[in-house]
Design an enzyme around this catalytic site. Structure first.
Site, short mmCIF file in Angstrom:
data_model
loop_
_atom_site.label_atom_id
_atom_site.label_comp_id
_atom_site.label_asym_id
_atom_site.label_seq_id
_atom_site.Cartn_x
_atom_site.Cartn_y
_atom_site.Cartn_z
N ASP A 163 9.34 2.78 1.79
CA ASP A 163 8.12 3.50 2.18
C ASP A 163 7.91 3.26 3.67
O ASP A 163 7.40 2.22 4.09
CB ASP A 163 6.93 2.97 1.37
CG ASP A 163 5.61 3.63 1.80
OD1 ASP A 163 5.59 4.35 2.83
OD2 ASP A 163 4.60 3.42 1.10
N PHE A 196 0.86 -1.19 0.00
CA PHE A 196 0.00 0.00 0.00
C PHE A 196 0.89 1.23 0.00
O PHE A 196 1.66 1.44 0.92
CB PHE A 196 -0.91 0.03 1.23
CG PHE A 196 -1.82 1.23 1.24
CD1 PHE A 196 -2.96 1.27 0.46
CD2 PHE A 196 -1.50 2.35 2.01
CE1 PHE A 196 -3.78 2.40 0.45
CE2 PHE A 196 -2.33 3.47 2.00
CZ PHE A 196 -3.47 3.49 1.22
N LYS A 245 2.19 9.79 8.26
CA LYS A 245 1.55 9.34 9.51
C LYS A 245 2.20 9.92 10.77
O LYS A 245 2.01 11.08 11.08
CB LYS A 245 1.50 7.82 9.52
CG LYS A 245 0.62 7.28 8.38
CD LYS A 245 0.04 5.91 8.63
CE LYS A 245 -1.09 5.63 7.67
NZ LYS A 245 -0.68 4.95 6.44
C1 PLP Z 1 -0.90 5.23 4.99
C2 PLP Z 1 0.17 4.85 4.05
C3 PLP Z 1 0.41 5.56 2.86
C4 PLP Z 1 -0.47 6.70 2.41
O1 PLP Z 1 -0.41 7.77 3.28
P1 PLP Z 1 -1.55 8.91 3.18
O2 PLP Z 1 -1.09 9.96 4.15
O3 PLP Z 1 -2.83 8.27 3.55
O4 PLP Z 1 -1.55 9.40 1.78
C5 PLP Z 1 1.48 5.18 2.07
N1 PLP Z 1 2.27 4.15 2.40
C6 PLP Z 1 2.08 3.44 3.53
C7 PLP Z 1 3.00 2.33 3.86
C8 PLP Z 1 1.01 3.76 4.39
O5 PLP Z 1 0.80 3.03 5.49
#
Ligand code: PLP
Length: 392
Positions: free
Chosen positions: A217, A132, A246
């Protein structure tokens, strides 16, 4: 003018009818005054809990000073936060933005630009099944969420998916067109999927051999969530690019794209954004980072994570669940059967908020400073809900 829908808000997800109106630490209250113990914390966002003093103070101080000078000027909190991140990581430069998706979008752009300049026009990014990376068109294409490939056709090109945890598959997918491999150190949304030991180091070696970039990421795993400031540190490797989101803002919209110097090839005009590096947000980020990066704080995250994991192990044995996994305070309980939505509902009825990202799985991501008493209380509520479900 007529309106056809009952609600003025676009209906994008099921939500309880009552709004949440107040938060403090690990507690949330809805508009009828019902209290909840929060083990979701805005999806691992409120790393210091709801409305912590350091964030309230940073916001108040900065709001009285300057809210938005324009991204065409430097501002002090942005410079200070960039220096703090660079000083505590292997990266040399930072670009701030507003969401994890935007940070990843920036990482993809940076990899493509680098590929254009340094690798004969290579542009492809290898990503993993189940990944994700966000909800923009590019990051949806980069994600490996089942069913996401054909929601908004045409799908953006330039991504190749390989199984998560399989470095050999990633190596086999590299071609002359490959610019980077992008991966979460632990897949969060997929259900706290922990790769085999050595996976990140193997990916690092694959990238070194092929002369391509490794993008971590860490939007979910970063900023103390897994027990170290960044998860890549536990793998003993240095990515070329990292994204944060986050927890970085502790609840305010703040994200970052970080890269090592050799990769920082954006030229003027390549990257930007109205709110990038906004001092109100970066002042908060600095306050959060200074709190979390303290060795004693991170040690506490590991201790509390171990307490929660041990408690989940006991519940697993008692209720015949399948597995406890994760790191630090990013943990999951695989229930072994598809009862997570029912567990989430019953926990909420008893004043406990937990997340069920998969039908068989609960994900726990409390505040990093959650108390032992709240961990124990959470485990007791979950214990009784699981017992209740077992007896029908
Ligand atoms: C939540 C998340 C995203 C996206 O972040 P947003 O602030 O919702 O755009 C991207 N990568 C990972 C691993 C995430 O957990």
């Amino acid at each position: 003018m007529t309106t056809t829908s009952k609600q003025p808000l676009m209906d994008i997800t099921p939500r309880p009818a009552l709004p949440m109106v107040r938060g403090e630490g690990s507690r949330l209250w809805d508009s009828e005054g019902t209290e909840y113990l929060d083990f979701v914390q805005g999806w691992a966002v409120n790393c210091l809990g709801h409305c912590p003093g350091v964030i309230r103070e940073a916001l108040a101080r900065q709001a009285a000073l300057q809210i938005s000078p324009s991204p065409a000027f430097h501002n002090a909190p942005q410079l200070a936060l960039a220096a703090a991140l660079v000083g505590r990581s292997v990266f040399d430069q930072v670009f701030f933005c507003n969401s994890g998706a935007e940070a990843n979008e920036g990482a993809i752009k940076l990899a493509r630009k680098w590929g254009k300049l340094r690798r004969g026009g290579a542009f492809e990014v290898i990503t993993t099944l189940g990944a994700f990376h966000g909800r923009t068109l590019a990051t949806m294409a980069a994600s490996g969420k089942p069913g996401w490939d054909d929601i908004f056709p045409p799908r953006m090109e330039g991504f190749r998916k390989v199984p998560f945890g399989d470095a050999a598959a990633a190596a086999a997918a590299v071609t002359d067109r490959t610019a980077a491999i992008m991966v979460e150190p632990i897949q969060g949304e997929a259900g706290v999927v922990v790769p085999p030991v050595g996976y990140l180091a193997e990916l690092r070696a694959v990238c070194d051999r092929a002369g391509i970039l490794l993008i971590a990421d860490e939007v979910q795993t970063g900023v103390g969530r897994t027990g170290t400031l960044f998860a890549y540190q536990q793998a003993g490797i240095a990515p070329d690019i990292m994204t944060l989101g986050k927890g970085l803002g502790g609840g305010v919209p703040l994200a970052a794209l970080l890269a090592r110097e050799a990769v920082c090839c954006f030229e003027h005009g390549d990257q930007g954004g109205t709110y990038n590096g906004n001092p109100l947000m970066t002042a908060v980020g600095l306050a959060v980072l200074e709190t979390i990066a303290e060795p004693a704080f991170l040690e506490g995250v590991r201790t509390r994570g171990a307490r929660l994991a041990a408690g989940l192990e006991r519940l697993k044995l008692r209720h015949g669940a399948r597995e406890v996994r994760g790191s630090g305070l990013l943990l999951a309980l695989d229930l072994g059967r598809e009862v997570a939505p029912e567990v989430v509902r019953r926990c909420r009825d008893r004043g406990l908020l937990v997340n069920g990202p998969r039908p068989h799985l609960l994900r726990l991501m409390p505040a990093l400073n959650v108390s032992d008493a709240d961990i124990d209380r959470m485990l007791a509520v979950l214990d009784s809900v699981l017992a209740e479900l077992a007896t029908g």
